[in-house]
Design an enzyme around this catalytic site. Sequence first.
Site: not given
Length: 352
Positions: A212, A291
């Site tokens: 990431e 999220d």
Amino acid sequence: MTPAPDAIDRIAPPQLPALLAAMPKAELHMHIEGSLEPEMIFALARRNGVALPYASVDALRQAYAFSDLQSFLDIYYAGASVLLTEQDFYDMARAYLARAATDNVVHAEIFFDPQTHTERGVSMGTVVHGLSRACREAPAQQGVSAALILCFLRHLSEQQAFETLEQALPFRDHFIGVGLDSSEVGHPPEKFARVFARCRELGLHVVAHAGEEGPPDYIWQALDVLRAERIDHGVQAVHDAALMARLAADRVPLTVCPLSNQKLRVFPDLADHNLKALLDAGLMATVNSDDPAYFGGYVNDNFQAVFAATGMTARHAWQLASNSFDASFAPPEDKARWHRQLADVFSRFAAA
Ligand code: HPA
Ligand code: ZN
């Protein structure tokens, strides 16, 4: 797997937003604590008598301006502090599953972070039973199948991960696998080699966040040391040609989260996102929300934004949805049914 209809290339760019919304899809990278909307954070704080360092829902939302992964995690863990009872965990998961169903999500594999709760004195049973009840009810109530993946926080120690696994074993039947999340750089996958080896012995599926913000080497470690079956994010793989070849050859799924990458400044401009390049290189990428309450949207918002910014086609859309089913840990008969549903939706749009 049902092949893409031949007429797929007749689906024109103006049809894409409706197609992306209508197509069935699986969501494989979503942290349930990251689905807590500010309104629910305030409602749970009130219900549980928890004080929040924000005066209002708007003030909390204003704080959602992130510069990197860590700046997000600090607020995300603070938000999760309102979760205390089994009912809280149930309500949170039920709200996510109801929202996901409106995006035509047919299956969700949901991350949860037990250490965020157990270190505040909430028991593993409280967390797991609340989430698990919502997942169990979801096929009948929301038309979505759902399963749980327990994530270890990589900024904590190997010893703490082993203790967490020990606490979770009485609830072994309530989750299908384990993952690795939280602060990536400085916490390489190999730190958890022995924990993941034990999890594999227990027959758990294994996934890990890697690449990431962290380097391609962390993706290699996730594959070769943890033996991860999917890589969460993985977008830094493009910097390593040998790794790209490995991921393509082994059809290793990457669970990509475009709006997360934009908000955490991995790709500050979504037009620069490499999802299209990953797909065109033959990698098994999928689209997910990570999220959703913090990053500006649920899974369809992610599809819409990344397609608008990067000029992908109906064929890319089909590939992404198809990959999401194949990359899931669902039974083959479920995958076959979702592939047929996908083909039906694409045939309908191609005929329009
Ligand atoms: N990366 C790492 N840890 C996380 C994330 C993420 O995107 N979201 C929630 N925990
Ligand atoms: Zn994530």
